[in-house]
Design a protein around this motif. Sequence first.
Motif, PDB file in Angstrom:
ATOM      1  N   LYS A   1     -37.136  19.858  21.607  1.00 47.28           N
ATOM      2  CA  LYS A   1     -38.251  20.665  22.366  1.00 47.28           C
ATOM      3  C   LYS A   1     -37.565  21.645  23.250  1.00 47.28           C
ATOM      4  N   PRO A   2     -38.090  22.598  23.767  1.00 38.15           N
ATOM      5  CA  PRO A   2     -37.453  23.551  24.851  1.00 38.15           C
ATOM      6  C   PRO A   2     -37.245  22.830  26.143  1.00 38.15           C
TER       7      PRO A   2
ATOM      8  N   PRO B   1     -32.737  23.943  20.992  1.00 37.28           N
ATOM      9  CA  PRO B   1     -34.251  23.622  20.684  1.00 37.28           C
ATOM     10  C   PRO B   1     -34.369  23.749  19.315  1.00 37.28           C
ATOM     11  N   GLY B   2     -35.260  22.960  18.542  1.00 39.51           N
ATOM     12  CA  GLY B   2     -35.543  23.166  17.360  1.00 39.51           C
ATOM     13  C   GLY B   2     -35.136  21.819  16.255  1.00 39.51           C
ATOM     14  N   PRO B   3     -35.365  22.074  14.937  1.00 38.72           N
ATOM     15  CA  PRO B   3     -34.848  20.804  14.087  1.00 38.72           C
ATOM     16  C   PRO B   3     -33.396  20.505  14.105  1.00 38.72           C
TER      17      PRO B   3
ATOM     18  N   LYS C   1     -30.949  11.078  10.671  1.00 37.71           N
ATOM     19  CA  LYS C   1     -32.486  11.306  10.992  1.00 37.71           C
ATOM     20  C   LYS C   1     -32.850  12.829  11.438  1.00 37.71           C
ATOM     21  N   MET C   2     -33.880  13.386  11.011  1.00 35.22           N
ATOM     22  CA  MET C   2     -34.224  14.682  11.622  1.00 35.22           C
ATOM     23  C   MET C   2     -34.933  14.554  12.802  1.00 35.22           C
TER      24      MET C   2
ATOM     25  N   ILE D   1     -24.784  15.049  16.974  1.00 32.96           N
ATOM     26  CA  ILE D   1     -25.587  16.395  16.689  1.00 32.96           C
ATOM     27  C   ILE D   1     -24.109  17.499  16.458  1.00 32.96           C
ATOM     28  N   GLY D   2     -23.893  17.959  15.157  1.00 34.04           N
ATOM     29  CA  GLY D   2     -22.962  18.829  14.879  1.00 34.04           C
ATOM     30  C   GLY D   2     -21.664  18.054  15.465  1.00 34.04           C
ATOM     31  N   ASN D   3     -20.763  18.638  16.368  1.00 30.52           N
ATOM     32  CA  ASN D   3     -19.579  18.198  16.703  1.00 30.52           C
ATOM     33  C   ASN D   3     -19.841  17.531  18.292  1.00 30.52           C
ATOM     34  N   TYR D   4     -20.958  17.427  18.574  1.00 32.00           N
ATOM     35  CA  TYR D   4     -21.175  16.812  20.001  1.00 32.00           C
ATOM     36  C   TYR D   4     -21.840  15.227  19.997  1.00 32.00           C
ATOM     37  N   SER D   5     -20.969  14.480  20.276  1.00 35.16           N
ATOM     38  CA  SER D   5     -21.228  12.854  20.226  1.00 35.16           C
ATOM     39  C   SER D   5     -21.401  12.288  21.778  1.00 35.16           C
ATOM     40  N   VAL D   6     -22.352  11.211  21.700  1.00 36.41           N
ATOM     41  CA  VAL D   6     -22.309  10.410  22.830  1.00 36.41           C
ATOM     42  C   VAL D   6     -22.422   9.129  22.374  1.00 36.41           C
ATOM     43  N   THR D   7     -22.134   8.154  23.413  1.00 34.74           N
ATOM     44  CA  THR D   7     -22.359   6.705  22.978  1.00 34.74           C
ATOM     45  C   THR D   7     -23.091   6.009  23.850  1.00 34.74           C
TER      46      THR D   7
END
Length: 98
Positions: free
Chosen positions: A86-87, A64-66, A81-82, A44-50
């Motif tokens: 949630k908060p 939080p949000g889309p 995928k969108m 998500i953006g510049n943040y990645s996990v494996t």
Amino acid sequence: MKIALCSTVILACVALAVASKSSEMYGHVYWSNNTPAEGVVLSIGNYSVTTERDGQYKMTFLRPGPQEVSITPPGKSTRKKMVTIKPERTLQDFRIEW
């Protein structure tokens, strides 16, 4: 001078309050045959996990949000995928069917 200092302190407090309102998304990634998908990169953006051996992942400090999640399995093309973060914590599993 006092007004400027007070304004700066108030702005800093507001910035900290906004920054602290983060959430997390966690879950599993599976292949189309329902086996865990190890080594899948979720971004998500510049943040990645494996994903781990059991297909599990956890992404923290998310707004939080889309959000658009990029899913890159080993040896396969990236799909997006969108999701709605949630908060509170968000459970979101993904299935690789491409």
